[in-house]
Enzyme design. Structure first.
Site, PDB file in Angstrom:
ATOM      1  N   LYS A   1      20.927   7.303  -2.388  1.00  0.00           N
ATOM      2  CA  LYS A   1      19.563   7.087  -2.890  1.00  0.00           C
ATOM      3  C   LYS A   1      19.532   7.506  -4.341  1.00  0.00           C
ATOM      4  CE  LYS A   1      15.682   5.628  -1.046  1.00  0.00           C
ATOM      5  NZ  LYS A   1      15.574   4.715   0.105  1.00  0.00           N
TER       6      LYS A   1
HETATM    7  P1  NAD Z   1       5.942  -0.036  -2.802  1.00  0.00           P
HETATM    8  O1  NAD Z   1       5.963   0.653  -4.101  1.00  0.00           O
HETATM    9  O2  NAD Z   1       6.100  -1.531  -2.731  1.00  0.00           O
HETATM   10  O3  NAD Z   1       4.616   0.328  -1.976  1.00  0.00           O
HETATM   11  C1  NAD Z   1       4.169   1.633  -1.763  1.00  0.00           C
HETATM   12  C2  NAD Z   1       2.686   1.539  -1.385  1.00  0.00           C
HETATM   13  O4  NAD Z   1       2.206   2.824  -1.003  1.00  0.00           O
HETATM   14  C3  NAD Z   1       1.799   1.068  -2.541  1.00  0.00           C
HETATM   15  O5  NAD Z   1       0.771   0.261  -2.003  1.00  0.00           O
HETATM   16  C4  NAD Z   1       1.224   2.375  -3.075  1.00  0.00           C
HETATM   17  O6  NAD Z   1      -0.002   2.202  -3.756  1.00  0.00           O
HETATM   18  C5  NAD Z   1       1.034   3.121  -1.772  1.00  0.00           C
HETATM   19  N1  NAD Z   1       0.930   4.574  -1.907  1.00  0.00           N
HETATM   20  C6  NAD Z   1       1.645   5.407  -2.695  1.00  0.00           C
HETATM   21  N2  NAD Z   1       1.234   6.675  -2.523  1.00  0.00           N
HETATM   22  C7  NAD Z   1       0.251   6.627  -1.575  1.00  0.00           C
HETATM   23  C8  NAD Z   1      -0.559   7.592  -0.952  1.00  0.00           C
HETATM   24  N3  NAD Z   1      -0.441   8.888  -1.259  1.00  0.00           N
HETATM   25  N4  NAD Z   1      -1.448   7.180  -0.021  1.00  0.00           N
HETATM   26  C9  NAD Z   1      -1.569   5.879   0.307  1.00  0.00           C
HETATM   27  N5  NAD Z   1      -0.832   4.912  -0.253  1.00  0.00           N
HETATM   28  C10 NAD Z   1       0.065   5.286  -1.183  1.00  0.00           C
HETATM   29  O7  NAD Z   1       7.105   0.678  -1.944  1.00  0.00           O
HETATM   30  P2  NAD Z   1       7.771   0.157  -0.603  1.00  0.00           P
HETATM   31  O8  NAD Z   1       9.060  -0.493  -0.957  1.00  0.00           O
HETATM   32  O9  NAD Z   1       6.781  -0.543   0.237  1.00  0.00           O
HETATM   33  O10 NAD Z   1       8.153   1.568   0.069  1.00  0.00           O
HETATM   34  C11 NAD Z   1       7.250   2.315   0.853  1.00  0.00           C
HETATM   35  C12 NAD Z   1       8.028   3.290   1.700  1.00  0.00           C
HETATM   36  O11 NAD Z   1       8.947   2.565   2.523  1.00  0.00           O
HETATM   37  C13 NAD Z   1       8.873   4.312   0.934  1.00  0.00           C
HETATM   38  O12 NAD Z   1       8.924   5.510   1.684  1.00  0.00           O
HETATM   39  C14 NAD Z   1      10.257   3.663   0.930  1.00  0.00           C
HETATM   40  O13 NAD Z   1      11.288   4.612   0.777  1.00  0.00           O
HETATM   41  C15 NAD Z   1      10.268   3.053   2.313  1.00  0.00           C
HETATM   42  N6  NAD Z   1      11.225   1.969   2.516  1.00  0.00           N
HETATM   43  C16 NAD Z   1      11.202   0.852   1.738  1.00  0.00           C
HETATM   44  C17 NAD Z   1      12.108  -0.161   2.001  1.00  0.00           C
HETATM   45  C18 NAD Z   1      12.093  -1.454   1.236  1.00  0.00           C
HETATM   46  O14 NAD Z   1      12.877  -2.365   1.592  1.00  0.00           O
HETATM   47  N7  NAD Z   1      11.236  -1.638   0.245  1.00  0.00           N
HETATM   48  C19 NAD Z   1      13.067  -0.015   3.016  1.00  0.00           C
HETATM   49  C20 NAD Z   1      13.049   1.136   3.798  1.00  0.00           C
HETATM   50  C21 NAD Z   1      12.120   2.115   3.535  1.00  0.00           C
END
Ligand code: NAD
Length: 428
Positions: A118
């Site tokens: 990561k």
């Molecule tokens: P992203 O940046 O596309 O979306 C994150 C969302 O969460 C946004 O809408 C943001 O405004 C919101 N957010 C941030 N802080 C917040 C809070 N305190 N309360 C409510 N909403 C909040 O990111 P993503 O890629 O969707 O990732 C989200 C999570 O999923 C992370 O933990 C990431 O590690 C995990 N993840 C992502 C992927 C991927 O393929 N993108 C894969 C596995 C895990």
């Protein structure tokens, strides 16, 4: 000084953060059920390699800033390391280490030939222009050049990074090699060797796992009322997939707060609005609620798809759902795990529930290496097969051993990594 004492002090000094402590405490809870040799367990408590870089970039107004960047590679026992890159004001070495550890168990649980990594840069991406983000991405990639590669470590998108970020990383790496190297990153645009269905894979995978769990528990997914925290890549797609399967999504939220309608939200319109305006902040229709209120809404399924540490000792007793699905990494603290267990609310754990992303990333890498591309239906079917197989193994371990699904998922992942480490032996 005994080696364990020595190791513990190193761990505390370098990585000590609440998230890393959670990752290691979860590992320690699972190890007794995984029947792992003490020496091997001790090896797996430590990331193999951690890199800290400084990224100087020029801002649009001519000023220069230096931003700290990190990459942690936890285990290369099963293959190259794999993991996302995030741009966020809270990125630290310890946070990256915890997320890298979870990636190792996730890849092993899904039987992908990868270990966990990561990385990220501590910055405020929402305050940066496209040009500033591009310069940052390219400089961060340059700083990591000696440590990444298609057979060494393969980055992917995470919070506040996306297909465009991956295209810049791929281009920067390829320019240094003198030819196109699409297999250096996953989550790229299809035009530069990305895979169809990678963009949707994590959110769609969350709902595949939720659907499998509903089947096992005798629930009809189409009758469930759902709340989704986080409306980005994972949460936005998960909300749409839930609606596509007939479920009702009554609330969603992003960093600006939530939107609630007990009769169900119009997800396609909300998604289009969030993409156009960058967030839900200016959304006027329906009832606006805070993120705290959203977590406490009465519903059947609560999908946590925002970020780590959202359900904690101080709010776990007020959750009002029947099932929690972790789309984000590490959204539930150790104390909250215990409170929800006592309340009989099962948790579909992150390393299983959000594994759709890395699984289709693996398909993308295989397609890039073979220069042969598959269709959407084929990828969706292969993903469902992998996720269902992992879910069934976790369900079985959980029921056989009488342990929560999180511990069962960790046992599944830890066992495979340990067997490989045992077979390879200690070098030299
Ligand atoms: P992203 O940046 O596309 O979306 C994150 C969302 O969460 C946004 O809408 C943001 O405004 C919101 N957010 C941030 N802080 C917040 C809070 N305190 N309360 C409510 N909403 C909040 O990111 P993503 O890629 O969707 O990732 C989200 C999570 O999923 C992370 O933990 C990431 O590690 C995990 N993840 C992502 C992927 C991927 O393929 N993108 C894969 C596995 C895990």
């Amino acid at each position: 000084m005994a080696s364990t004492e020595h190791a513990r002090s190193y761990e505390q000094l370098e990585y000590d953060t609440p998230l890393y402590r959670t990752a290691i405490a979860q590992f320690d809870q699972a190890v007794p059920y995984a029947q792992v040799d003490d020496g091997i367990a001790e090896r797996l408590r430590h990331p193999e390699r951690s890199i800290i870089v400084a990224c100087p970039i020029k801002l649009d107004d001519g000023r220069r800033v230096v931003l700290p960047g990190y990459r942690v590679q936890h285990s290369s026992v099963l293959g190259p390391t794999k993991g996302g890159v995030r741009f966020d004001p809270e990125v630290t070495l310890g946070e990256c280490a915890a997320l890298a550890v979870w990636m190792t168990w996730k890849c092993a649980l899904l039987r992908l030939p990868y270990g966990g990594a990561k990385g990220g840069v501590r910055c405020e991406p929402r305050a940066m222009s496209r040009g500033e983000l591009e310069r940052l991405t390219r400089r961060f990639t340059s700083e990591l050049l000696p440590f990444i590669g298609p057979q060494e470590d393969i980055p992917a998108p995470d919070m506040a990074t996306n297909e465009q970020t991956m295209a810049w990383m791929m281009d920067t790496y390829s320019m240094q090699r003198g030819h196109a190297v699409p297999e250096i990153v996953t989550g790229k645009p299809i035009a530069v060797g990305g895979s169809v269905f990678r963009h949707e894979a994590t959110g769609a995978g969350v709902v595949m796992i939720v659907a499998r769990a509903c089947e096992r528990m005798g629930w009809k997914l189409a009758e469930q009322r759902c709340v989704v925290q986080g409306f980005g890549n994972v949460g936005g797609i998960a909300a749409q997939e839930l609606v596509d399967r007939g479920a009702t999504v009554v609330a969603v939220s992003d960093v600006s707060g939530g939107v609630y309608d007990p009769d169900g939200l119009d997800i396609p319109t909300l998604s289009a609005f969030a993409i156009e305006h960058g967030s839900l902040e200016a959304w006027q229709t329906g009832t606006r609620i805070t993120n705290e209120e959203l977590l406490e809404l009465e519903c059947d399924i609560l999908v946590l798809a925002a970020r780590e540490d959202q359900v904690r000792a101080d709010n776990a007793s007020r959750l009002n759902c029947r099932l929690v699905a972790e789309g984000a990494n590490g959204p539930t603290s150790l104390e909250a795990d215990e409170i929800l267990r006592e309340r009989g609310i099962p948790i579909l754990p992150d390393i299983l529930t959000n594994a759709g992303g890395v699984t289709v990333s693996y398909f993308e890498w295989v397609q890039d290496l073979g220069r042969l591309f598959w269709g959407r239906d084929e990828i969706r079917a292969k993903l469902a097969e992998k996720l269902n197989d992992a879910f069934d193994r976790v369900w079985e371990i959980s029921h056989e051993r009488g342990i929560p699904m999180r511990t069962a998922a960790l046992v599944g992942g830890i066992r495979d990594v340990s067997s490989a480490l045992e077979a390879r032996g200690l070098y030299p």
